[in-house]
Design a protein around this motif. Structure first.
Motif, short mmCIF file in Angstrom:
data_model
loop_
_atom_site.label_atom_id
_atom_site.label_comp_id
_atom_site.label_asym_id
_atom_site.label_seq_id
_atom_site.Cartn_x
_atom_site.Cartn_y
_atom_site.Cartn_z
N MET A 1 0.90 -0.86 0.21
CA MET A 1 -0.28 -0.40 0.24
C MET A 1 0.97 1.19 -0.11
N SER A 2 0.14 2.38 -0.27
CA SER A 2 1.21 3.77 -0.24
C SER A 2 0.86 4.29 1.14
N GLU A 3 1.44 5.36 1.24
CA GLU A 3 1.09 5.72 2.65
C GLU A 3 0.28 6.25 2.70
N GLU A 4 -0.16 6.84 1.86
CA GLU A 4 -1.91 7.74 1.70
C GLU A 4 -2.76 6.56 1.88
N GLU A 5 -2.90 5.05 1.48
CA GLU A 5 -3.13 4.35 1.29
C GLU A 5 -4.02 3.46 2.75
N ALA A 6 -2.06 3.43 3.63
CA ALA A 6 -2.10 3.23 4.62
C ALA A 6 -2.29 3.99 5.32
N ASN A 7 -2.61 5.04 5.46
CA ASN A 7 -3.45 6.20 7.01
C ASN A 7 -5.27 5.68 6.38
N ARG A 8 -5.13 5.83 5.37
CA ARG A 8 -6.91 6.02 4.75
C ARG A 8 -7.54 4.89 5.36
N GLN A 9 -6.69 3.66 4.66
CA GLN A 9 -6.96 2.04 6.06
C GLN A 9 -7.31 2.01 7.32
N TYR A 10 -5.81 2.88 7.23
CA TYR A 10 -6.23 3.35 9.89
C TYR A 10 -7.70 4.07 10.09
N GLU A 11 -7.39 4.86 9.37
CA GLU A 11 -8.79 5.51 9.75
C GLU A 11 -10.33 5.32 9.72
N CYS A 12 -10.34 4.82 8.46
CA CYS A 12 -11.59 3.45 8.44
C CYS A 12 -11.97 2.71 9.61
#
Length: 284
Positions: free
Chosen positions: A246-257
């Motif tokens: 995952m990209s850093e942006e995707e990983a952070n979005r997944q965390y927030e979700c």
């Protein structure tokens, strides 16, 4: 030697498997599709605590036998304990399904949510077929993760805010390419069954839809089965996803979700869930 992961997940397995099937649908498969009208011998690859045997044996003709095999020592101990007082012929063995010594042939070889965890699921399928008599069946109950993730509804929450399907699908695809372990294997199994030489291959979908509504019953067990755990510390969580592509942006979005879902889905929120387990079967 590291502890076997699933040995520590017995209560989770018992809670989650209760969400997958209606008993009358399994009865329909046994009686109308598989047309099992005489006693059969069943071997269960990766049997866990024996839940598939517990579900199938009351529906199979009297005199049927069940053998469960799993690598988990605690799982097998628990299976023997809870099945010891049941009026069925059940045996459990600790062993690796890749190397277990099958000295007999069975009428049915079954597995439940096993192949998605295998680096080489085709090799396991071939082992299942090899231990089945001619005209016997191989039956696999396996998920299609992206379909499963699309089959939640949380009352008052937008699905896209808590389950980002696009990046999850890409994650599952990369995992399969990297490790061979494929959470979307459920919809691929009909092709795999054909390719290992099984005939009369079919695939059905479980019809179970779970309804959690605190305004009526609000069953605690169902809520626990649907509940999402807190993802924990952000850096540790995102580093694991970065390692999986995952990209850093995707990983952070997944965390927030996942953080939002763990906090917002409480016992006071209604939800529905359809696991849509894929049930693939073919004849040897």
């Amino acid at each position: 030697m590291e502890p076997y992961y699933w040995d520590e997940q017995i209560e989770y397995l018992k809670t989650s498997t209760s969400l997958f099937y209606n008993d009358d649908y399994i009865e329909f498969l046994v009686e109308r599709l598989w047309r099992i009208d005489r006693p059969v011998r069943v071997v269960d690859f990766g049997c866990g605590y024996g839940h598939l045997g517990i579900r199938l044996l009351p529906l199979l003709p009297e005199g049927s036998e069940y053998v469960g095999i799993d690598a988990g020592i605690k799982l097998i101990e628990h299976a023997r304990k809870i099945c010891s007082e049941l009026p069925y012929r059940m045996q459990f063995f600790t062993g690796d399904v890749h190397h277990f010594d099958f000295t007999e042939k069975y009428d049915l070889a079954v597995c439940h949510a096993l192949l998605l965890h295998m680096n080489d699921p085709i090799a396991v399928l071939n082992r299942m077929a090899d231990c089945v008599k001619k005209e016997g069946r191989v039956i696999a109950f396996e998920p299609h993760w992206i379909g499963t993730n699309a089959s939640f509804h949380f009352d008052g929450l937008d699905q896209s805010a808590v389950i980002p399907l696009g990046q999850l699908q890409a994650l599952f695809e990369r995992d399969a390419q990297r490790t061979g372990k494929d959470g979307n294997i459920g919809l691929k199994l009909p092709l795999y069954f054909n390719r290992i030489g099984l005939s009369d291959v079919q695939c059905r979908v479980s019809d179970k839809v779970n309804i959690y509504d605190p305004s009526t019953t609000g069953e605690t067990r169902m809520y626990e089965g649907l509940r999402f755990n807190d993802p924990g510390e952000r850096i540790s969580f995102t580093e694991k996803l970065l390692a999986r592509g995952m990209s850093e942006e995707e990983a952070n979005r997944q965390y927030e979700c996942e953080k939002m879902l763990s906090e917002r889905f409480t016992p006071s929120m209604a939800a529905t869930y359809a696991a849509g387990m894929k049930i693939t079967f073919g004849t040897v």
